[in-house]
Design an enzyme around this catalytic site. Sequence first.
Site, PDB file in Angstrom:
ATOM      1  N   GLU A 229       0.846  -1.192   0.000  1.00 15.18           N
ATOM      2  CA  GLU A 229       0.000   0.000   0.000  1.00 15.18           C
ATOM      3  C   GLU A 229       0.882   1.242   0.000  1.00 15.18           C
ATOM      4  O   GLU A 229       1.773   1.381   0.849  1.00 15.18           O
ATOM      5  CB  GLU A 229      -0.920   0.011   1.218  1.00 15.18           C
ATOM      6  CG  GLU A 229      -1.834   1.223   1.288  1.00 15.18           C
ATOM      7  CD  GLU A 229      -2.750   1.209   2.510  1.00 15.18           C
ATOM      8  OE1 GLU A 229      -3.530   2.174   2.665  1.00 15.18           O
ATOM      9  OE2 GLU A 229      -2.689   0.251   3.299  1.00 15.18           O
ATOM     10  N   ASN A 289      -4.840   4.775  -1.867  1.00 15.66           N
ATOM     11  CA  ASN A 289      -5.985   5.374  -1.184  1.00 15.66           C
ATOM     12  C   ASN A 289      -6.468   6.610  -1.921  1.00 15.66           C
ATOM     13  O   ASN A 289      -5.660   7.444  -2.343  1.00 15.66           O
ATOM     14  CB  ASN A 289      -5.601   5.787   0.245  1.00 15.66           C
ATOM     15  CG  ASN A 289      -5.599   4.622   1.212  1.00 15.66           C
ATOM     16  OD1 ASN A 289      -6.647   4.238   1.692  1.00 15.66           O
ATOM     17  ND2 ASN A 289      -4.430   4.058   1.476  1.00 15.66           N
ATOM     18  N   GLU A 321      -8.460   2.074  -2.846  1.00 15.71           N
ATOM     19  CA  GLU A 321      -9.093   2.017  -1.529  1.00 15.71           C
ATOM     20  C   GLU A 321      -9.825   3.326  -1.237  1.00 15.71           C
ATOM     21  O   GLU A 321      -9.292   4.408  -1.472  1.00 15.71           O
ATOM     22  CB  GLU A 321      -8.052   1.772  -0.437  1.00 15.71           C
ATOM     23  CG  GLU A 321      -7.324   0.442  -0.541  1.00 15.71           C
ATOM     24  CD  GLU A 321      -6.390   0.204   0.644  1.00 15.71           C
ATOM     25  OE1 GLU A 321      -6.394   1.030   1.577  1.00 15.71           O
ATOM     26  OE2 GLU A 321      -5.652  -0.793   0.625  1.00 15.71           O
ATOM     27  N   ASP A 351     -12.056   0.634   2.709  1.00 17.22           N
ATOM     28  CA  ASP A 351     -11.084   0.718   3.799  1.00 17.22           C
ATOM     29  C   ASP A 351     -11.780   1.084   5.118  1.00 17.22           C
ATOM     30  O   ASP A 351     -12.881   1.644   5.121  1.00 17.22           O
ATOM     31  CB  ASP A 351     -10.044   1.788   3.437  1.00 17.22           C
ATOM     32  CG  ASP A 351      -8.779   1.673   4.265  1.00 17.22           C
ATOM     33  OD1 ASP A 351      -8.619   0.678   5.002  1.00 17.22           O
ATOM     34  OD2 ASP A 351      -7.939   2.593   4.179  1.00 17.22           O
ATOM     35  N   GLU A 408      -6.660  -5.033   9.263  1.00 15.35           N
ATOM     36  CA  GLU A 408      -5.686  -3.952   9.425  1.00 15.35           C
ATOM     37  C   GLU A 408      -5.234  -3.839  10.881  1.00 15.35           C
ATOM     38  O   GLU A 408      -5.911  -4.280  11.792  1.00 15.35           O
ATOM     39  CB  GLU A 408      -6.307  -2.612   9.028  1.00 15.35           C
ATOM     40  CG  GLU A 408      -6.675  -2.473   7.572  1.00 15.35           C
ATOM     41  CD  GLU A 408      -7.192  -1.078   7.276  1.00 15.35           C
ATOM     42  OE1 GLU A 408      -6.512  -0.360   6.521  1.00 15.35           O
ATOM     43  OE2 GLU A 408      -8.265  -0.709   7.769  1.00 15.35           O
TER      44      GLU A 408
END
Length: 563
Positions: A229, A289, A321, A351, A408
């Site tokens: 990520e 993201n 995300e 997310d 997460e």
Amino acid sequence: MGREGGGVISPSPKRVASPPAGAGDPDPVTRLPTRRQFLDRLGEEIAAAGDRTGSIAVLLVDLDGFRRVNRDHGHAAGDRLLFSAGRRLLSAVGDGDLVARAGGDELVVMSVVRGSSEVAELARAVIAAFDDPFDLGFEQLTATASVGLVVAGEEDTSAESLVGDAEAALDRDRSGTRRFEVFDAELRERIRYRAEIGRELAAALVADGIAFRYQPIVDIASGRIVAVEALARWHHPDRGAISPELFVPIAEESGCGRELLERLLAHAAAQFPSIAAADPTGSLALAINVSASQLASEPLVGAIRELAVAVGVEPGRIIVEISESALSGAADSYRARFGELRELGVRVSLDDFGTASTSIAQLRSLPIDQIKLDRSFVAGLGEASADAALAAGVLPLARALGIEVVAEGIETEAQLAHLFALGYRTGQGYMLARPGLATDVAGLVAAGPLTANRTTETAALSDARESFRRALVAGDAKLAEAVITGAMVAGIDPITLQSEIIGRALHWIDGEWEAGRIRAADEHLAAAICERQLAAVIDAQRGGERRFAPELAPRAGYPSRSG
């Protein structure tokens, strides 16, 4: 019945329900004054503040769940609701108070008050006015209201700033309904601080002061890095490290969000190829993201297409995300953009799942591939807690919808083992790997599965795993309990029990079911047996039943791939 004691705003004792002659047309939906007309009148009252007793209060009224009405019943129904809401509000305020439409699903009130108790009374009256259902002709609908309010102080102010302060109060906490929030000195300082951070962030972007890091996402069973990520990091020269949870939303507020995303995409385009080249499987994915405003922007799909071309991978290895909270109340409006990304071949991830209020119906209708369970639900794992039940409940729902789940915020061995025993396959967190430079992460990927401190395989462990697996295949809960009890007595520590016995067996059962070699009913029974034994291990670990050797410390690391 209107509120008693409302201050007089206009020379006429009647409340203002439409603009005065010559002031322009009223709002066509509510037949109330428009925002511009309200601001003009508020400005006049601010200028005349010295000629009256009392203080000007502004209340911004938001209709809770209004988007849902538009979605489920159409915009005509939403318009009828707004009109009716305006009538309700007029009946709740004082005769001299001004009511107008602020825009969207928000109405606004101006009143003169003579103390904090009076303004709180007005706010409660406004909220109470929306308690009864609205009769829209075809159906009765419930629509509660929340209020943000501000009382003008002695310092110089403007009509725009007062309404802005009321909006800031309303936005202080969007988690509930039927609430009112007051703009105060603390909130004023927060706004000043965020504005300051916004200016400094803009300067940091100009000076190339934002760094970018990559955090691995890991297959828990094998330790293999399956994705990275891309993350923005900001080390302020005076303030030190500033959390992205603070500066990313501020970037959106201050107009820097688009530039921040462009920088991140450019960095990923330059650095991800070296990370991907280190992956022997050729399947490493890149997660990016985006905010709600970025998702809504037209250039996003083209930018993601260009990213896929730049890094030289098929679009299916790009994951976009979007935070669940960013979609709160407006998920339907993003469905088309999700569809465009999916048509491109890009995967879409929700997310921070669990932090907002996405319904099962919305989850089913949204074209998403993945949800990332928020770290707040992982924090309490490794012990008996409500988090365990919530984390366990997400998996069967996601599986039924064909959605992958990533956990997460994994920071401890206990959390990792618990998640694996619940059936989680993929995770992210400091326990697995911290965010790092592209070169460092490429080295991790090239080194193969993260195997440090992996549990040592023993005959006792191997026998217990195989016996537990047989118990699951047979659907024999008593045999499963006996195996776990025997493993505890043999000194196998609770972390290993969760990951190497319960977790391994459950994942093997899941694989058999996915391959069509066992029935769904048998898989469900096996999962229930695992859940019960997991609870027993957690209970013993907490000291409820010290059935395992207390001198044995939990073993660190990933579950092994044997068995």
